[in-house]
Design a protein around this motif. Structure first.
Motif, mmCIF file in Angstrom:
data_model
loop_
_atom_site.group_PDB
_atom_site.id
_atom_site.type_symbol
_atom_site.label_atom_id
_atom_site.label_comp_id
_atom_site.label_asym_id
_atom_site.label_seq_id
_atom_site.Cartn_x
_atom_site.Cartn_y
_atom_site.Cartn_z
ATOM 1 N N PRO A 35 0.824 -1.169 -0.277
ATOM 2 C CA PRO A 35 0.083 0.164 0.071
ATOM 3 C C PRO A 35 0.769 1.340 0.021
ATOM 4 C CG PRO A 35 -0.184 -1.331 2.209
ATOM 5 C CD PRO A 35 0.570 -2.097 1.160
ATOM 6 N N ARG A 36 0.157 2.477 -0.566
ATOM 7 C CA ARG A 36 1.064 3.565 -0.434
ATOM 8 C C ARG A 36 0.378 4.691 0.173
ATOM 9 N NH1 ARG A 36 4.752 4.121 -5.072
ATOM 10 N NH2 ARG A 36 4.951 2.319 -6.094
ATOM 11 N N THR A 37 1.141 5.513 0.870
ATOM 12 C CA THR A 37 0.647 6.789 1.519
ATOM 13 C C THR A 37 -0.046 7.669 0.463
ATOM 14 O OG1 THR A 37 2.649 8.297 1.412
ATOM 15 C CG2 THR A 37 2.510 6.625 3.286
ATOM 16 N N GLU A 38 -0.848 8.769 1.049
ATOM 17 C CA GLU A 38 -1.290 9.512 -0.054
ATOM 18 C C GLU A 38 -0.170 10.574 -0.724
ATOM 19 O OE1 GLU A 38 -3.846 12.499 1.958
ATOM 20 O OE2 GLU A 38 -5.084 10.776 2.997
ATOM 21 N N ALA A 39 0.885 10.505 -0.113
ATOM 22 C CA ALA A 39 2.035 11.080 -1.051
ATOM 23 C C ALA A 39 2.836 10.280 -1.960
ATOM 24 C CB ALA A 39 3.152 11.723 0.084
ATOM 25 N N GLY A 40 2.325 8.947 -2.009
ATOM 26 C CA GLY A 40 2.715 7.699 -3.028
ATOM 27 C C GLY A 40 3.911 6.973 -2.385
#
Length: 138
Positions: A35-40
């Protein structure tokens, strides 16, 4: 970041696997896409640490990434990959035996060449070419 979650740099520090290798393993399917954070930023959990340790151990045994991927695919089903690993490891042992025979023959050839040097009848070599003396049958 949540407990147990780390960036690719954090995973690299924890496992000793370079960040570029981690990204490569992800691209070729050895590591599932995290999974990735909102910042990628990628977020890896402890399961990625375990998986990288498995990959590192298999590489130390000389298994190729394709073979490691096969074992991981079996492992991902929840089935123990031990039987399949035994087959791969036996094949690897046979490859090592063959390589040892090849290297022993090479060592023997080199030893024979060294045994002929230095030689009083060593001809002047052509420029850029080195030829060991040819043994005379007799």
């Amino acid at each position: 970041m949540e407990s147990g979650q780390m960036t690719v740099a954090g995973l690299s520090r924890r496992t000793g696997v370079p960040s570029d290798s981690i990204r490569y393993y992800e691209r070729v399917g050895l590591l599932p896409e995290p999974p990735r954070t909102e910042a990628g930023y990628r977020r890896y959990g402890d399961d990625a640490v375990d998986r990288l340790h498995f990959i590192q151990g298999a590489q130390r045994l000389g298994l190729r990434l394709r073979e490691i991927n096969d074992l991981l695919s079996i492992r991902d089903t929840g089935t123990c990959p031990c039987g399949d690993a035994a087959v791969l490891l036996r094949e690897r042992m046979e490859e090592i035996d063959n390589e040892m025979k090849r290297l022993a023959a090479l060592k023997s050839e080199l030893s024979a060449m060294v045994g002929q040097l230095p030689s009083a009848d060593c001809p002047n070599p052509e420029p850029g070419v080195w030829r060991p003396p040819v043994p005379v049958a007799g």
